[in-house]
Design a protein around this motif. Sequence first.
Motif, PDB file in Angstrom:
ATOM      1  N   LEU A 129       0.605  -0.796   0.381  1.00 50.89           N
ATOM      2  CA  LEU A 129      -0.518   0.445  -0.337  1.00 50.89           C
ATOM      3  C   LEU A 129       0.782   1.691   0.081  1.00 50.89           C
ATOM      4  N   ASP A 130       0.798   2.172  -0.859  1.00 47.14           N
ATOM      5  CA  ASP A 130       0.845   3.606  -0.800  1.00 47.14           C
ATOM      6  C   ASP A 130       0.496   4.255  -1.368  1.00 47.14           C
ATOM      7  N   PRO A 131      -0.343   4.641   0.150  1.00 44.10           N
ATOM      8  CA  PRO A 131      -1.562   5.614  -0.222  1.00 44.10           C
ATOM      9  C   PRO A 131      -1.223   7.159  -0.504  1.00 44.10           C
ATOM     10  N   GLU A 132       0.109   6.968  -0.462  1.00 48.06           N
ATOM     11  CA  GLU A 132       0.527   8.694  -0.589  1.00 48.06           C
ATOM     12  C   GLU A 132       0.709   8.623  -2.100  1.00 48.06           C
ATOM     13  N   GLY A 133       1.253   7.431  -2.608  1.00 48.91           N
ATOM     14  CA  GLY A 133       1.751   8.093  -4.035  1.00 48.91           C
ATOM     15  C   GLY A 133       3.516   8.070  -4.083  1.00 48.91           C
ATOM     16  N   GLU A 134       4.203   7.904  -3.079  1.00 52.29           N
ATOM     17  CA  GLU A 134       5.773   8.319  -2.536  1.00 52.29           C
ATOM     18  C   GLU A 134       5.957   7.375  -3.308  1.00 52.29           C
ATOM     19  N   VAL A 135       6.237   6.055  -3.510  1.00 53.66           N
ATOM     20  CA  VAL A 135       6.560   5.228  -4.079  1.00 53.66           C
ATOM     21  C   VAL A 135       6.748   5.224  -5.636  1.00 53.66           C
ATOM     22  N   ALA A 136       5.381   5.317  -6.450  1.00 51.80           N
ATOM     23  CA  ALA A 136       4.647   5.826  -7.389  1.00 51.80           C
ATOM     24  C   ALA A 136       5.326   6.906  -7.705  1.00 51.80           C
ATOM     25  N   ASN A 137       5.744   7.822  -6.872  1.00 57.41           N
ATOM     26  CA  ASN A 137       6.182   9.469  -7.609  1.00 57.41           C
ATOM     27  C   ASN A 137       8.126   9.027  -7.778  1.00 57.41           C
ATOM     28  N   GLN A 138       8.386   7.822  -6.767  1.00 57.69           N
ATOM     29  CA  GLN A 138       9.924   7.709  -7.133  1.00 57.69           C
ATOM     30  C   GLN A 138      10.106   6.492  -8.473  1.00 57.69           C
ATOM     31  N   TYR A 139       9.296   6.270  -8.205  1.00 62.43           N
ATOM     32  CA  TYR A 139       9.905   5.548 -10.579  1.00 62.43           C
ATOM     33  C   TYR A 139       8.876   6.406 -11.033  1.00 62.43           C
ATOM     34  N   GLY A 140       8.616   8.128 -10.942  1.00 63.60           N
ATOM     35  CA  GLY A 140       7.580   8.660 -12.131  1.00 63.60           C
ATOM     36  C   GLY A 140       6.240   7.380 -12.971  1.00 63.60           C
ATOM     37  N   ALA A 141       6.359   7.048 -12.390  1.00 61.38           N
ATOM     38  CA  ALA A 141       4.550   6.369 -12.466  1.00 61.38           C
ATOM     39  C   ALA A 141       4.042   7.575 -12.084  1.00 61.38           C
ATOM     40  N   ALA A 142       3.360   7.907 -13.923  1.00 60.92           N
ATOM     41  CA  ALA A 142       2.481   9.657 -14.056  1.00 60.92           C
ATOM     42  C   ALA A 142       1.403   8.668 -14.376  1.00 60.92           C
ATOM     43  N   GLN A 143       0.749   7.517 -14.006  1.00 62.16           N
ATOM     44  CA  GLN A 143      -0.300   6.913 -14.616  1.00 62.16           C
ATOM     45  C   GLN A 143      -0.052   5.415 -13.978  1.00 62.16           C
ATOM     46  N   ILE A 144      -1.621   5.202 -13.918  1.00 55.40           N
ATOM     47  CA  ILE A 144      -1.829   3.755 -13.124  1.00 55.40           C
ATOM     48  C   ILE A 144      -2.334   2.848 -14.549  1.00 55.40           C
ATOM     49  N   PRO A 145      -2.896   1.900 -14.766  1.00 58.21           N
ATOM     50  CA  PRO A 145      -1.446   0.762 -14.208  1.00 58.21           C
ATOM     51  C   PRO A 145      -0.059   1.711 -14.838  1.00 58.21           C
ATOM     52  N   GLU A 146       0.700   0.817 -14.070  1.00 60.44           N
ATOM     53  CA  GLU A 146       2.031   1.334 -14.620  1.00 60.44           C
ATOM     54  C   GLU A 146       3.034   0.076 -13.911  1.00 60.44           C
ATOM     55  N   SER A 147       3.874  -0.121 -15.023  1.00 57.45           N
ATOM     56  CA  SER A 147       4.593  -1.761 -14.569  1.00 57.45           C
ATOM     57  C   SER A 147       5.578  -1.424 -14.396  1.00 57.45           C
ATOM     58  N   PHE A 148       6.854  -1.921 -14.571  1.00 57.24           N
ATOM     59  CA  PHE A 148       8.324  -1.995 -14.164  1.00 57.24           C
ATOM     60  C   PHE A 148       9.132  -3.663 -14.457  1.00 57.24           C
ATOM     61  N   LEU A 149       9.662  -3.519 -15.368  1.00 55.87           N
ATOM     62  CA  LEU A 149      10.187  -5.116 -14.993  1.00 55.87           C
ATOM     63  C   LEU A 149      11.796  -5.060 -15.239  1.00 55.87           C
ATOM     64  N   ILE A 150      12.153  -6.009 -13.956  1.00 53.32           N
ATOM     65  CA  ILE A 150      13.189  -5.568 -13.628  1.00 53.32           C
ATOM     66  C   ILE A 150      13.934  -6.858 -13.284  1.00 53.32           C
TER      67      ILE A 150
END
Length: 142
Positions: A90-111
Amino acid sequence: DFSLHTISDRNTAWKLSQLQGKPVILNFWATWCAPCVKELPGLIEIAKTYRASGLQVIAVSEDKDWETVERFFTRFPKLAPAKEFFTILLDPEGEVANQYGAAQIPESFLINRSFHIDFRLSGEQAWQDPRYAIYYDRILNK
């Protein structure tokens, strides 16, 4: 790296770095996001298919609280296997999404196993499309 709580253990911080050496699909989603909900069955199937190969699916919910996420899985029982096959955070404030530059959802990163992002996929994905096999092979074998 980041630290969030999981749906299964809300008291202990979980860190992405715990998965170093394993291939990861890092997916940002929300229960209110129709494209997110639509792609979940395919992502569950990919998690099942590649689990034995070490693939880890991390689903980071952008919802405001755990109750919303739990109600979602109660309302859509066919999607409840996500709780078994994913690590749900859970990332309720969107901090991790911002860290990854996820500007929209869904957004996925394959690592990949070397812990480098090989692919960034924006919007709803057809996870079971055979053309995606190249993505999975790359992160599993690199």
